[in-house]
Design an enzyme around this catalytic site. Structure first.
Site, PDB file in Angstrom:
ATOM      1  N   VAL A  11      31.029  50.208  43.955  1.00 15.61           N
ATOM      2  CA  VAL A  11      29.677  49.845  44.361  1.00 15.61           C
ATOM      3  C   VAL A  11      28.637  50.605  43.542  1.00 15.61           C
ATOM      4  O   VAL A  11      27.731  50.015  42.950  1.00 15.61           O
ATOM      5  CB  VAL A  11      29.487  50.107  45.883  1.00 15.61           C
ATOM      6  CG1 VAL A  11      28.025  50.013  46.285  1.00 15.61           C
ATOM      7  CG2 VAL A  11      30.315  49.108  46.678  1.00 15.61           C
ATOM      8  N   GLU A 154      25.938  46.588  50.994  1.00 17.71           N
ATOM      9  CA  GLU A 154      26.306  45.903  49.753  1.00 17.71           C
ATOM     10  C   GLU A 154      27.290  44.775  50.068  1.00 17.71           C
ATOM     11  O   GLU A 154      28.250  44.975  50.804  1.00 17.71           O
ATOM     12  CB  GLU A 154      26.942  46.910  48.787  1.00 17.71           C
ATOM     13  CG  GLU A 154      27.362  46.306  47.479  1.00 17.71           C
ATOM     14  CD  GLU A 154      26.225  45.555  46.813  1.00 17.71           C
ATOM     15  OE1 GLU A 154      25.182  46.145  46.540  1.00 17.71           O
ATOM     16  OE2 GLU A 154      26.381  44.332  46.587  1.00 17.71           O
ATOM     17  N   LEU A 156      28.725  42.829  47.471  1.00 14.91           N
ATOM     18  CA  LEU A 156      29.418  42.382  46.260  1.00 14.91           C
ATOM     19  C   LEU A 156      30.900  42.144  46.518  1.00 14.91           C
ATOM     20  O   LEU A 156      31.488  42.736  47.419  1.00 14.91           O
ATOM     21  CB  LEU A 156      29.245  43.404  45.128  1.00 14.91           C
ATOM     22  CG  LEU A 156      29.858  44.802  45.257  1.00 14.91           C
ATOM     23  CD1 LEU A 156      31.345  44.835  45.001  1.00 14.91           C
ATOM     24  CD2 LEU A 156      29.175  45.743  44.288  1.00 14.91           C
ATOM     25  N   LYS A 210      26.701  44.113  57.902  1.00 15.48           N
ATOM     26  CA  LYS A 210      27.763  44.284  56.907  1.00 15.48           C
ATOM     27  C   LYS A 210      29.145  44.124  57.552  1.00 15.48           C
ATOM     28  O   LYS A 210      30.019  43.420  57.040  1.00 15.48           O
ATOM     29  CB  LYS A 210      27.636  45.672  56.253  1.00 15.48           C
ATOM     30  CG  LYS A 210      28.759  46.023  55.319  1.00 15.48           C
ATOM     31  CD  LYS A 210      28.837  45.097  54.111  1.00 15.48           C
ATOM     32  CE  LYS A 210      30.150  45.270  53.384  1.00 15.48           C
ATOM     33  NZ  LYS A 210      30.340  44.338  52.302  1.00 15.48           N
ATOM     34  N   ASN A 214      32.028  41.031  56.836  1.00 11.45           N
ATOM     35  CA  ASN A 214      33.424  41.235  56.429  1.00 11.45           C
ATOM     36  C   ASN A 214      34.399  40.806  57.516  1.00 11.45           C
ATOM     37  O   ASN A 214      35.465  40.259  57.222  1.00 11.45           O
ATOM     38  CB  ASN A 214      33.656  42.698  56.048  1.00 11.45           C
ATOM     39  CG  ASN A 214      33.288  42.951  54.602  1.00 11.45           C
ATOM     40  OD1 ASN A 214      32.893  42.030  53.889  1.00 11.45           O
ATOM     41  ND2 ASN A 214      33.414  44.183  54.161  1.00 11.45           N
ATOM     42  N   TYR A 257      41.998  29.960  52.545  1.00 13.48           N
ATOM     43  CA  TYR A 257      43.286  29.881  51.845  1.00 13.48           C
ATOM     44  C   TYR A 257      44.337  30.682  52.607  1.00 13.48           C
ATOM     45  O   TYR A 257      44.151  31.866  52.854  1.00 13.48           O
ATOM     46  CB  TYR A 257      43.177  30.438  50.419  1.00 13.48           C
ATOM     47  CG  TYR A 257      42.423  29.528  49.491  1.00 13.48           C
ATOM     48  CD1 TYR A 257      43.063  28.445  48.901  1.00 13.48           C
ATOM     49  CD2 TYR A 257      41.086  29.729  49.220  1.00 13.48           C
ATOM     50  CE1 TYR A 257      42.374  27.592  48.063  1.00 13.48           C
ATOM     51  CE2 TYR A 257      40.379  28.881  48.380  1.00 13.48           C
ATOM     52  CZ  TYR A 257      41.033  27.812  47.805  1.00 13.48           C
ATOM     53  OH  TYR A 257      40.346  26.969  46.978  1.00 13.48           O
ATOM     54  N   GLY A 263      43.940  42.217  51.596  1.00  7.30           N
ATOM     55  CA  GLY A 263      44.014  43.662  51.358  1.00  7.30           C
ATOM     56  C   GLY A 263      42.677  44.139  50.848  1.00  7.30           C
ATOM     57  O   GLY A 263      41.631  43.615  51.236  1.00  7.30           O
ATOM     58  N   CYS A 266      38.017  46.914  51.597  1.00  6.84           N
ATOM     59  CA  CYS A 266      36.976  46.608  52.583  1.00  6.84           C
ATOM     60  C   CYS A 266      37.497  45.950  53.859  1.00  6.84           C
ATOM     61  O   CYS A 266      37.346  46.528  54.936  1.00  6.84           O
ATOM     62  CB  CYS A 266      35.911  45.734  51.942  1.00  6.84           C
ATOM     63  SG  CYS A 266      35.011  46.624  50.659  1.00  6.84           S
TER      64      CYS A 266
HETATM   65  N1  NAD Z   1      34.545  48.084  46.855  1.00 13.66           N
HETATM   66  C1  NAD Z   1      33.876  47.065  47.343  1.00 13.66           C
HETATM   67  O1  NAD Z   1      34.138  45.897  47.046  1.00 13.66           O
HETATM   68  C2  NAD Z   1      32.762  47.298  48.322  1.00 13.66           C
HETATM   69  C3  NAD Z   1      31.873  46.249  48.623  1.00 13.66           C
HETATM   70  C4  NAD Z   1      30.836  46.481  49.511  1.00 13.66           C
HETATM   71  C5  NAD Z   1      30.711  47.717  50.128  1.00 13.66           C
HETATM   72  N2  NAD Z   1      31.601  48.717  49.845  1.00 13.66           N
HETATM   73  C6  NAD Z   1      31.412  50.011  50.496  1.00 13.66           C
HETATM   74  O2  NAD Z   1      30.756  50.889  49.589  1.00 13.66           O
HETATM   75  C7  NAD Z   1      31.238  52.219  49.745  1.00 13.66           C
HETATM   76  C8  NAD Z   1      31.800  52.728  48.424  1.00 13.66           C
HETATM   77  O3  NAD Z   1      32.936  51.934  48.105  1.00 13.66           O
HETATM   78  P1  NAD Z   1      33.629  51.996  46.671  1.00 13.66           P
HETATM   79  O4  NAD Z   1      34.703  50.974  46.668  1.00 13.66           O
HETATM   80  O5  NAD Z   1      32.581  51.968  45.609  1.00 13.66           O
HETATM   81  O6  NAD Z   1      34.261  53.471  46.732  1.00 13.66           O
HETATM   82  P2  NAD Z   1      35.047  54.254  45.607  1.00 13.66           P
HETATM   83  O7  NAD Z   1      36.106  55.023  46.307  1.00 13.66           O
HETATM   84  O8  NAD Z   1      35.397  53.350  44.472  1.00 13.66           O
HETATM   85  O9  NAD Z   1      33.954  55.295  45.030  1.00 13.66           O
HETATM   86  C9  NAD Z   1      33.378  56.313  45.779  1.00 13.66           C
HETATM   87  C10 NAD Z   1      32.918  57.421  44.803  1.00 13.66           C
HETATM   88  O10 NAD Z   1      32.191  58.400  45.546  1.00 13.66           O
HETATM   89  C11 NAD Z   1      32.470  59.665  44.970  1.00 13.66           C
HETATM   90  N3  NAD Z   1      32.063  60.735  45.883  1.00 13.66           N
HETATM   91  C12 NAD Z   1      32.682  61.202  46.997  1.00 13.66           C
HETATM   92  N4  NAD Z   1      31.979  62.207  47.543  1.00 13.66           N
HETATM   93  C13 NAD Z   1      30.880  62.377  46.779  1.00 13.66           C
HETATM   94  C14 NAD Z   1      29.764  63.259  46.831  1.00 13.66           C
HETATM   95  N5  NAD Z   1      29.638  64.167  47.798  1.00 13.66           N
HETATM   96  N6  NAD Z   1      28.828  63.173  45.874  1.00 13.66           N
HETATM   97  C15 NAD Z   1      28.954  62.258  44.882  1.00 13.66           C
HETATM   98  N7  NAD Z   1      29.978  61.401  44.776  1.00 13.66           N
HETATM   99  C16 NAD Z   1      30.930  61.468  45.708  1.00 13.66           C
HETATM  100  C17 NAD Z   1      33.949  59.586  44.672  1.00 13.66           C
HETATM  101  O11 NAD Z   1      34.355  60.586  43.762  1.00 13.66           O
HETATM  102  C18 NAD Z   1      34.066  58.170  44.127  1.00 13.66           C
HETATM  103  O12 NAD Z   1      33.880  58.149  42.726  1.00 13.66           O
HETATM  104  C19 NAD Z   1      32.247  52.169  50.879  1.00 13.66           C
HETATM  105  O13 NAD Z   1      31.593  52.464  52.081  1.00 13.66           O
HETATM  106  C20 NAD Z   1      32.698  50.721  50.872  1.00 13.66           C
HETATM  107  O14 NAD Z   1      33.149  50.295  52.135  1.00 13.66           O
HETATM  108  C21 NAD Z   1      32.612  48.530  48.941  1.00 13.66           C
END
Ligand code: NAD
Length: 448
Positions: A11, A154, A156, A210, A214, A257, A263, A266
């Protein structure tokens, strides 16, 4: 506008790159030094179509930078995004330790007004907890600085994240102050030109929106998988049923589908987290509990077919596995159905010979080197010396394979398809024994 993004994951990185692309001045902060160093060298930690050129061109153009220096990050942004992970706690509820740690970091370093925007998926009431954490930290440090907290979930989709952020279908803002609304509208104006996509609401509704989104999508998938399981028992074909109901505009074709379960990072965690949040306010979320239960068993579906086909006698076999990521166009293996299958097969002494267009490194990272996992360079190489084929992810490149070649290479003319990619009639013409999800043809003994 000067923007800081905490958390450089799926994200945070995409959001940062897209904001930089339209001209904002973005600093990304992460605690992972290795990730930051790699990004500065142009090494992008995740696979996401279109992301690498977007990140590198904006980094080289000086519009986005990466750092572990939180103080610099807080000083930089008038708008500060929290986009860190919210993984499931032991009981399935969302673990807020990273979100609250960032809130504390922001409060520690802020010297003037900041708009703190929560982009992580968080339970209802988290904005209040962020506010409380910032207020408490400011009080401890005897600082008097004002701030706003905004909820901006978010939506995405991994695999299409850049496009989704560039052309969002909605921008949900849970917001309390007019000043913050004005700033957020200005930030998102470049993405809001065609028609107004901004939906303003109270913070708690934004947080729930959100989860509702989902959970609705996960419900559609589990519902369809339940129908597939019925179709199988009734001797009906779920693919006909899918077309039959999808044509109703009230239902639509999207997200119906059938397959070997959902999996990713999210759906599984968000469904679980909402179930736990519901329990905390004295409500039993019966639909969501069923959605989760159906998905849990669905992920074992392919294993069941395999066990049933071989009467449980599968020790020593080698399976060609096509697809490891939880869905196409990503290297994300979190909660992937392939993992459930591989782990069950390994317990029975089966060797997995796998290919995925993007998730091989991630698979290697998760499972390390083990004699019963062979990661090979092409889908054809996965067939070499294998007994049968299993398809777990619907990558484009798996959709029209050379079936003669498959038959020639496998020791048995046998395919288990967890994504219903092929036509059972055509499989039959090729002399392939074909199992798919809910096609009335997958019960043992029903030869095509
Ligand atoms: N992946 C998706 O498709 C998606 C879509 C919508 C919403 N979200 C939500 O967005 C959030 C992030 O998801 P993601 O998939 O990007 O996570 P991710 O695990 O890919 O990335 C999280 C990042 O945060 C960093 N981090 C942790 N603690 C930190 C701190 N104190 N300071 C700075 N950085 C720190 C980690 O090192 C990591 O790089 C989650 O809540 C998720 O549910 C994800």
């Amino acid at each position: 506008m000067k923007v800081t993004v905490f958390g450089i994951g799926y994200v945070g990185l995409v959001q940062a790159a897209v904001l930089a692309e339209v001209g904002h001045d973005v600093v990304c902060v992460d605690v992972d030094q290795n990730k930051v160093d790699n990004l500065k060298k142009g090494i992008i930690p995740i696979y996401e179509p279109g992301l690498t050129p977007l990140v590198t061109s904006n980094y080289e153009g000086g519009r986005v930078d990466f750092t572990t220096d939180a103080k610099r990050g807080v000083e930089h942004g008038e708008l500060i995004f929290i986009a860190v992970g919210t993984p499931p706690d032991e009981d399935g509820s969302a673990d807020l330790k990273y979100v609250l740690a960032v809130a504390k970091t922001i409060a520690t370093h802020m010297q003037k007004h900041k708009i703190i925007i929560n982009k992580s998926t968080v339970p209802v009431g988290t904005a209040d907890r962020v506010k409380a954490k910032v207020t408490e930290t400011l009080a401890e440090l005897e600082k008097s600085v004002t701030f706003d907290v905004v909820s901006n979930p978010e939506f995405l989709k991994e695999g299409a994240a850049v496009n989704d952020c560039m052309r969002p279908d909605r921008i949900v803002l849970g917001i309390e102050s007019e000043k913050a609304e004005k700033k957020l509208r200005e930030l998102y104006a470049p993405f809001n030109r065609n028609h107004d996509k901004v939906i303003i609401m109270d913070i708690r509704s934004a947080e729930l929106t959100k989860y509702a989104a989902n959970c609705m999508l996960a419900t559609k998938i589990s519902f369809m998988n339940e129908m597939a399981n019925l179709a199988e028992r009734f001797g009906a074909d779920i693919e006909n049923v899918r077309r039959g109901i999808g044509s109703d505009p009230r239902i639509g074709y999207q997200f119906i589908y059938p397959g070997c379960g959902y999996g990713g990072s999210c759906f599984p965690k968000d469904v679980q987290a909402l179930i736990r949040s519901a329990n905390q306010v004295g409500y039993e979320a019966k639909i969501l509990e069923s959605v989760e239960a159906v998905n849990y068993t669905q992920k074992e579906k392919l294993f069941e077919y395999i066990m049933s086909h071989f009467d449980g006698d599968i020790g020593g076999k080698t399976v060609a596995l096509w697809g490891l990521s939880f869905k196409p166009n990503t290297d994300d293996m979190r909660e992937a159905s392939s993992r459930v299958l591989m782990e069950l097969l390994w317990e029975k002494g089966v060797t997995v010979q796998a290919f995925d267009p993007e998730a091989m490194e991630e698979t290697q990272r998760i499972y390390g080197s083990r004699p019963d996992l062979k990661l090979v360079g092409t889908k054809e190489a996965a067939l070499d010396g294998a007994d049968f084929l299993v398809v777990c992810t619907e990558w484009q490149s798996f959709r029209a394979p050379d079936f003669d070649r498959i038959k020639e290479k496998l020791s048995l003319p046998l395919i288990f398809d967890g994504r219903n990619l092929y036509d059972p009639k055509i499989m039959s013409e090729y002399g392939l024994h074909y199992y798919a999800i809910g096609r009335g043809l997958s019960i043992k003994g029903q030869q095509l």
